[in-house]
Design a protein around this motif. Sequence first.
Motif, PDB file in Angstrom:
ATOM      1  N   LYS A   5       0.822  -1.215   0.000  1.00  0.00           N
ATOM      2  CA  LYS A   5       0.000   0.000   0.000  1.00  0.00           C
ATOM      3  C   LYS A   5       0.854   1.263   0.000  1.00  0.00           C
ATOM      4  CE  LYS A   5      -3.943  -2.130   2.197  1.00  0.00           C
ATOM      5  NZ  LYS A   5      -4.791  -2.263   3.370  1.00  0.00           N
ATOM      6  N   LEU A   6       2.063   1.155   0.554  1.00  0.00           N
ATOM      7  CA  LEU A   6       2.938   2.321   0.620  1.00  0.00           C
ATOM      8  C   LEU A   6       3.848   2.476  -0.600  1.00  0.00           C
ATOM      9  CD1 LEU A   6       4.033   2.158   4.371  1.00  0.00           C
ATOM     10  CD2 LEU A   6       2.380   3.703   3.331  1.00  0.00           C
ATOM     11  N   LEU A   7       3.888   1.483  -1.469  1.00  0.00           N
ATOM     12  CA  LEU A   7       4.803   1.519  -2.608  1.00  0.00           C
ATOM     13  C   LEU A   7       4.716   2.793  -3.445  1.00  0.00           C
ATOM     14  CD1 LEU A   7       4.964  -2.117  -4.012  1.00  0.00           C
ATOM     15  CD2 LEU A   7       6.750  -0.826  -2.858  1.00  0.00           C
ATOM     16  N   PRO A   8       3.531   3.320  -3.712  1.00  0.00           N
ATOM     17  CA  PRO A   8       3.484   4.512  -4.562  1.00  0.00           C
ATOM     18  C   PRO A   8       4.272   5.713  -4.031  1.00  0.00           C
ATOM     19  CG  PRO A   8       1.326   3.523  -4.452  1.00  0.00           C
ATOM     20  CD  PRO A   8       2.191   2.797  -3.460  1.00  0.00           C
ATOM     21  N   VAL A   9       4.573   5.748  -2.739  1.00  0.00           N
ATOM     22  CA  VAL A   9       5.327   6.884  -2.186  1.00  0.00           C
ATOM     23  C   VAL A   9       6.797   6.541  -1.947  1.00  0.00           C
ATOM     24  CG1 VAL A   9       3.300   7.963  -1.147  1.00  0.00           C
ATOM     25  CG2 VAL A   9       4.670   6.350   0.196  1.00  0.00           C
ATOM     26  N   CYS A  10       7.223   5.366  -2.349  1.00  0.00           N
ATOM     27  CA  CYS A  10       8.597   4.920  -2.127  1.00  0.00           C
ATOM     28  C   CYS A  10       9.491   5.258  -3.319  1.00  0.00           C
ATOM     29  CB  CYS A  10       8.621   3.408  -1.884  1.00  0.00           C
ATOM     30  SG  CYS A  10       7.737   2.938  -0.381  1.00  0.00           S
ATOM     31  N   SER A  11      10.783   4.997  -3.138  1.00  0.00           N
ATOM     32  CA  SER A  11      11.752   5.251  -4.209  1.00  0.00           C
ATOM     33  C   SER A  11      11.657   4.175  -5.290  1.00  0.00           C
ATOM     34  CB  SER A  11      13.170   5.265  -3.638  1.00  0.00           C
ATOM     35  OG  SER A  11      13.551   3.949  -3.271  1.00  0.00           O
ATOM     36  N   ASN A  17      12.695  -3.548  -5.933  1.00  0.00           N
ATOM     37  CA  ASN A  17      13.040  -4.610  -4.988  1.00  0.00           C
ATOM     38  C   ASN A  17      11.794  -5.349  -4.512  1.00  0.00           C
ATOM     39  OD1 ASN A  17      14.888  -6.040  -3.174  1.00  0.00           O
ATOM     40  ND2 ASN A  17      13.805  -4.897  -1.560  1.00  0.00           N
ATOM     41  N   GLU A  18      10.773  -4.620  -4.162  1.00  0.00           N
ATOM     42  CA  GLU A  18       9.556  -5.239  -3.642  1.00  0.00           C
ATOM     43  C   GLU A  18       8.802  -6.025  -4.717  1.00  0.00           C
ATOM     44  OE1 GLU A  18       8.814  -5.174  -0.220  1.00  0.00           O
ATOM     45  OE2 GLU A  18      10.824  -4.324  -0.300  1.00  0.00           O
ATOM     46  N   LEU A  19       8.752  -5.495  -5.913  1.00  0.00           N
ATOM     47  CA  LEU A  19       8.000  -6.156  -6.986  1.00  0.00           C
ATOM     48  C   LEU A  19       8.768  -7.334  -7.579  1.00  0.00           C
ATOM     49  CD1 LEU A  19       6.459  -3.123  -8.916  1.00  0.00           C
ATOM     50  CD2 LEU A  19       5.368  -4.575  -7.219  1.00  0.00           C
ATOM     51  N   GLU A  20      10.041  -7.116  -7.918  1.00  0.00           N
ATOM     52  CA  GLU A  20      10.797  -8.160  -8.608  1.00  0.00           C
ATOM     53  C   GLU A  20      11.389  -9.193  -7.654  1.00  0.00           C
ATOM     54  OE1 GLU A  20      12.437  -6.907 -12.816  1.00  0.00           O
ATOM     55  OE2 GLU A  20      13.577  -5.961 -11.202  1.00  0.00           O
ATOM     56  N   ILE A  21      11.950  -8.763  -6.574  1.00  0.00           N
ATOM     57  CA  ILE A  21      12.650  -9.700  -5.679  1.00  0.00           C
ATOM     58  C   ILE A  21      11.688 -10.343  -4.685  1.00  0.00           C
ATOM     59  CG2 ILE A  21      14.472  -9.922  -3.943  1.00  0.00           C
ATOM     60  CD1 ILE A  21      15.910  -7.634  -5.530  1.00  0.00           C
ATOM     61  N   LYS A  22      10.856  -9.536  -4.068  1.00  0.00           N
ATOM     62  CA  LYS A  22       9.934 -10.076  -3.061  1.00  0.00           C
ATOM     63  C   LYS A  22       8.610 -10.549  -3.658  1.00  0.00           C
ATOM     64  CE  LYS A  22      11.960  -7.612   0.779  1.00  0.00           C
ATOM     65  NZ  LYS A  22      11.767  -6.625   1.834  1.00  0.00           N
ATOM     66  N   GLY A  23       8.337 -10.155  -4.908  1.00  0.00           N
ATOM     67  CA  GLY A  23       7.161 -10.653  -5.610  1.00  0.00           C
ATOM     68  C   GLY A  23       5.830 -10.072  -5.180  1.00  0.00           C
ATOM     69  N   PHE A  24       5.835  -8.855  -4.671  1.00  0.00           N
ATOM     70  CA  PHE A  24       4.564  -8.228  -4.317  1.00  0.00           C
ATOM     71  C   PHE A  24       3.734  -7.987  -5.560  1.00  0.00           C
ATOM     72  CE2 PHE A  24       5.996  -5.976  -0.152  1.00  0.00           C
ATOM     73  CZ  PHE A  24       5.770  -7.150   0.533  1.00  0.00           C
ATOM     74  N   THR A  25       2.442  -8.153  -5.418  1.00  0.00           N
ATOM     75  CA  THR A  25       1.489  -7.807  -6.466  1.00  0.00           C
ATOM     76  C   THR A  25       0.750  -6.571  -5.991  1.00  0.00           C
ATOM     77  OG1 THR A  25       1.234 -10.115  -7.074  1.00  0.00           O
ATOM     78  CG2 THR A  25      -0.477  -8.617  -7.805  1.00  0.00           C
ATOM     79  N   ILE A  26       0.560  -5.635  -6.883  1.00  0.00           N
ATOM     80  CA  ILE A  26      -0.101  -4.390  -6.499  1.00  0.00           C
ATOM     81  C   ILE A  26      -1.441  -4.273  -7.206  1.00  0.00           C
ATOM     82  CG2 ILE A  26       2.014  -3.138  -5.933  1.00  0.00           C
ATOM     83  CD1 ILE A  26       1.988  -1.948  -8.724  1.00  0.00           C
ATOM     84  N   SER A  27      -2.301  -3.473  -6.624  1.00  0.00           N
ATOM     85  CA  SER A  27      -3.629  -3.261  -7.213  1.00  0.00           C
ATOM     86  C   SER A  27      -3.520  -2.323  -8.416  1.00  0.00           C
ATOM     87  CB  SER A  27      -4.565  -2.640  -6.175  1.00  0.00           C
ATOM     88  OG  SER A  27      -4.192  -1.290  -5.930  1.00  0.00           O
ATOM     89  N   ILE A  43       7.160   0.933 -17.327  1.00  0.00           N
ATOM     90  CA  ILE A  43       7.411   0.567 -18.722  1.00  0.00           C
ATOM     91  C   ILE A  43       8.601  -0.385 -18.821  1.00  0.00           C
ATOM     92  CG2 ILE A  43       8.191   1.490 -20.951  1.00  0.00           C
ATOM     93  CD1 ILE A  43       6.380   3.973 -20.288  1.00  0.00           C
ATOM     94  N   ASN A  44       9.661  -0.107 -18.081  1.00  0.00           N
ATOM     95  CA  ASN A  44      10.838  -0.983 -18.109  1.00  0.00           C
ATOM     96  C   ASN A  44      10.520  -2.365 -17.546  1.00  0.00           C
ATOM     97  OD1 ASN A  44      12.439   0.923 -19.374  1.00  0.00           O
ATOM     98  ND2 ASN A  44      13.189   1.769 -17.452  1.00  0.00           N
ATOM     99  N   LEU A  45       9.697  -2.433 -16.511  1.00  0.00           N
ATOM    100  CA  LEU A  45       9.272  -3.733 -15.991  1.00  0.00           C
ATOM    101  C   LEU A  45       8.459  -4.494 -17.050  1.00  0.00           C
ATOM    102  CD1 LEU A  45       8.190  -2.985 -12.302  1.00  0.00           C
ATOM    103  CD2 LEU A  45      10.069  -4.458 -13.050  1.00  0.00           C
ATOM    104  N   MET A  46       7.606  -3.779 -17.761  1.00  0.00           N
ATOM    105  CA  MET A  46       6.812  -4.411 -18.813  1.00  0.00           C
ATOM    106  C   MET A  46       7.723  -4.976 -19.895  1.00  0.00           C
ATOM    107  SD  MET A  46       3.828  -1.533 -19.043  1.00  0.00           S
ATOM    108  CE  MET A  46       2.565  -2.335 -20.004  1.00  0.00           C
TER     109      MET A  46
END
Length: 187
Positions: A5-11, A17-27, A43-46
């Motif tokens: 939930k806090l990802l949008p305000v993070c670096s 790190n959270e999406l690729e390494i830890k595998g979080f899925t976001i809404s 875009i780069n992740l896509m």
Amino acid sequence: DFVAKLLPVCSENFIINELEIKGFTISELQLKYIYNKYPKLIINLMKKHIKNNEFAYLFSSHTIEFMIRDYPEDFIEIYNIKPFHNFTLGYRTTLSLLNHDKKFVIDNASKLYRYLDMAALLKILKGDERDRFFIDIFPSKKSDFAYQYNLEQIFKQFKPEYKIEYLMKIYNKVYENEDNNFDFVGN
């Protein structure tokens, strides 16, 4: 879940790190916020993950519309790597894509026509460009004509008095080497 939930305000680095390494899925809403702050990150992740179907949730209609509006060349690059089909473009987004690269749209007519706004398409494409677009969406064999295509959906934006005339013109161009009896049932 709290971190997601806090990802949008993070670096950017933390998000990666959270999406690729830890595998979080976001809404989709979180994705929209992250895209607004770091569009190139999404875009780069896509680009990085499209071939292996990871991060499929990144390809939401909203993300695609924003990408076409802001970075149309990236949309085209990603679409050329692997076409995806979970989007519908509105009038302004279709205009934006056409204004950026008409040739791409015309060359990919058979794949894209279901997702484009026909009113915008008719506004931009004229003459031979329009003909090439519509010729490409017709099936290659006349016998498949009635079974594969919803003509009303495709041609609904045409003026009624022009619709049949134009449809016959394209039909005759596509099937000029076959029996020229104009029939919509594929007999």
